[in-house]
Design an enzyme around this catalytic site. Sequence first.
Site, PDB file in Angstrom:
ATOM      1  N   PRO A  70      34.496  38.169  41.814  1.00  0.00           N
ATOM      2  CA  PRO A  70      35.605  38.900  42.457  1.00  0.00           C
ATOM      3  C   PRO A  70      36.778  39.329  41.237  1.00  0.00           C
ATOM      4  O   PRO A  70      37.348  38.391  40.540  1.00  0.00           O
ATOM      5  CB  PRO A  70      36.442  38.052  43.304  1.00  0.00           C
ATOM      6  CG  PRO A  70      35.967  36.530  42.951  1.00  0.00           C
ATOM      7  CD  PRO A  70      34.499  36.637  42.263  1.00  0.00           C
ATOM      8  N   VAL A 115      39.525  40.681  38.929  1.00  0.00           N
ATOM      9  CA  VAL A 115      41.124  41.133  38.859  1.00  0.00           C
ATOM     10  C   VAL A 115      41.406  41.458  37.506  1.00  0.00           C
ATOM     11  O   VAL A 115      40.858  40.961  36.449  1.00  0.00           O
ATOM     12  CB  VAL A 115      42.025  39.760  39.182  1.00  0.00           C
ATOM     13  CG1 VAL A 115      43.415  40.136  38.995  1.00  0.00           C
ATOM     14  CG2 VAL A 115      41.702  39.324  40.862  1.00  0.00           C
ATOM     15  N   ASP A 119      37.429  36.507  36.401  1.00  0.00           N
ATOM     16  CA  ASP A 119      36.862  36.300  37.591  1.00  0.00           C
ATOM     17  C   ASP A 119      37.796  35.295  38.413  1.00  0.00           C
ATOM     18  O   ASP A 119      38.213  34.085  37.979  1.00  0.00           O
ATOM     19  CB  ASP A 119      35.430  35.396  37.249  1.00  0.00           C
ATOM     20  CG  ASP A 119      34.820  35.069  38.526  1.00  0.00           C
ATOM     21  OD1 ASP A 119      35.167  34.966  39.566  1.00  0.00           O
ATOM     22  OD2 ASP A 119      33.571  34.664  38.139  1.00  0.00           O
ATOM     23  N   HIS A 120      38.155  35.929  39.503  1.00  0.00           N
ATOM     24  CA  HIS A 120      39.318  35.136  40.317  1.00  0.00           C
ATOM     25  C   HIS A 120      38.690  33.735  40.896  1.00  0.00           C
ATOM     26  O   HIS A 120      39.412  32.852  41.501  1.00  0.00           O
ATOM     27  CB  HIS A 120      39.729  35.986  41.378  1.00  0.00           C
ATOM     28  CG  HIS A 120      41.203  35.779  41.761  1.00  0.00           C
ATOM     29  ND1 HIS A 120      41.745  34.691  41.876  1.00  0.00           N
ATOM     30  CD2 HIS A 120      42.210  36.586  42.021  1.00  0.00           C
ATOM     31  CE1 HIS A 120      42.989  34.632  42.180  1.00  0.00           C
ATOM     32  NE2 HIS A 120      43.345  35.932  42.189  1.00  0.00           N
ATOM     33  N   ARG A 121      37.320  33.653  40.906  1.00  0.00           N
ATOM     34  CA  ARG A 121      36.863  32.253  41.308  1.00  0.00           C
ATOM     35  C   ARG A 121      37.433  31.102  40.210  1.00  0.00           C
ATOM     36  O   ARG A 121      37.430  29.782  40.564  1.00  0.00           O
ATOM     37  CB  ARG A 121      35.372  32.401  41.578  1.00  0.00           C
ATOM     38  CG  ARG A 121      34.768  33.200  42.503  1.00  0.00           C
ATOM     39  CD  ARG A 121      33.528  33.427  42.544  1.00  0.00           C
ATOM     40  NE  ARG A 121      32.799  33.786  41.159  1.00  0.00           N
ATOM     41  CZ  ARG A 121      31.537  33.979  40.959  1.00  0.00           C
ATOM     42  NH1 ARG A 121      30.569  33.820  42.015  1.00  0.00           N
ATOM     43  NH2 ARG A 121      31.371  34.224  39.738  1.00  0.00           N
TER      44      ARG A 121
END
Length: 468
Positions: free
Chosen positions: A262, A264, A438-440
């Site tokens: 994901p 951002v 990576d928003h994880r």
Amino acid sequence: MAQDFRLPDLGEGLPEAELVQWLVAVGDTVALNQTIAEVETAKAVVELPSPHAGTVTALHAAPGDVVAVGSVLISFDTGAGAPAPAPDATVSRSAEAASSASASAAPASEPNLVGYGAAPRSAGRPQRRARVAGTVAAASDTAVLEAAPHDAIQFADVVERAVERPRSTPPVRKLAKQLGVDLALVEATGASGVITRADVEAYAERVGAVTVTPAAAESAEPVERFELPRPDDAGARTTRTPIRGVRRMTAEAMVRSAFTAPHVTTFLTVDVTATSELIASLRADRALQEHRIGVMAVAAKAVCLALARHPGLNSKWDDAAGEIVEHHYVNLGIAAATGRGLVVPNIRDAQELTLVELADAIRGLAETARSGRTAPADMMGGTFSITNVGVFGVDAGTPIINPGEAGILALGAVRRQPWEHRGEIALRDVMTLALSFDHRLVDGEQGSRFLVDVADILREPGRAMLLR
């Protein structure tokens, strides 16, 4: 003694490679480890060294062919007394399609790594046999067939009888492919009937068209060629380029990254006048002039320092193990645009390098990438990447994260523009930074703090003296 060299596994686990060009021809005498060909995998162009010393008796592929790992690529005569090879044993793609193929028993073994010699012979693997066209060969061709070794002969495309492929050098064949010229239609003016570069250019100028042989046109397998506009067809509106090699790998990696991690992206515009002045003073130093220190090197140093304070940006999401892997080193990827597509080689242990050493490393990676010589290993194991879109005059963008990494920083163009400075408006050097993460692995706060730290160093390079 006859020896076959099969295309080895190039250390990447890839099933095939495209032959870019031959650096030897049938009849050439080669030394052990002499470079014989260039092949392009999905990651880089690789030079193949010869595993034997001897005479080339057959080339089993033509430039542009996609060869499976384990397939016979070239044959050698490594001892005295072997029969002479056919005049030219290069196989064209159209010949492959027009001829009927059959297989007999041949060696079976796993393909070996480059430089470790040819694969040992054993039973059970299909072996290449000579291909004969459906029409009857003339008496002279039959004599050649009987005089030469069965595996050493490969016949070219035929219409009414088997014919010998036109003789030319690898660079000339490459030029012919680029111009869409069928060498079988070119009249040779060189010594001993060899087609020269001038012959190909003269033919292309005279006809100016992409020529497809009748056998190729009738074959079940289409011949892949570039579709070039013709002088008598000025309305040609498309050009088709096969999706292969580095470009295919880049596309697959970017799609995988975009739909797995994901993304951002956050932006920050910063006054980098002090960095510009620092670079100017370093370039004016005679002792440092050859190192070509630029904004990319300063940004790389800033990233290394900021990653030490924000390790989440230097991590990896290991979905299979269900773990987050935090790296205690920085393998800094440097995105480089090349004629073959985007490649991202990385600088190993970049956190240990000085500003000058980073500048030299970046310059070396860029030159190697643009020449197509980046080793596959140099594009593996990156932990964070930088891309400089500013060199194209672009202010900002949303970069896609390199698979397996947590973030990528895009550097925009440095522009001289009015900017608030010490309570007044002044002309300053301004740059926009764009960070995708990576928003994880990283939330908005961590990503923003990292970007601010990088910007603070570019705004005031002296602040780097306070960090460790």
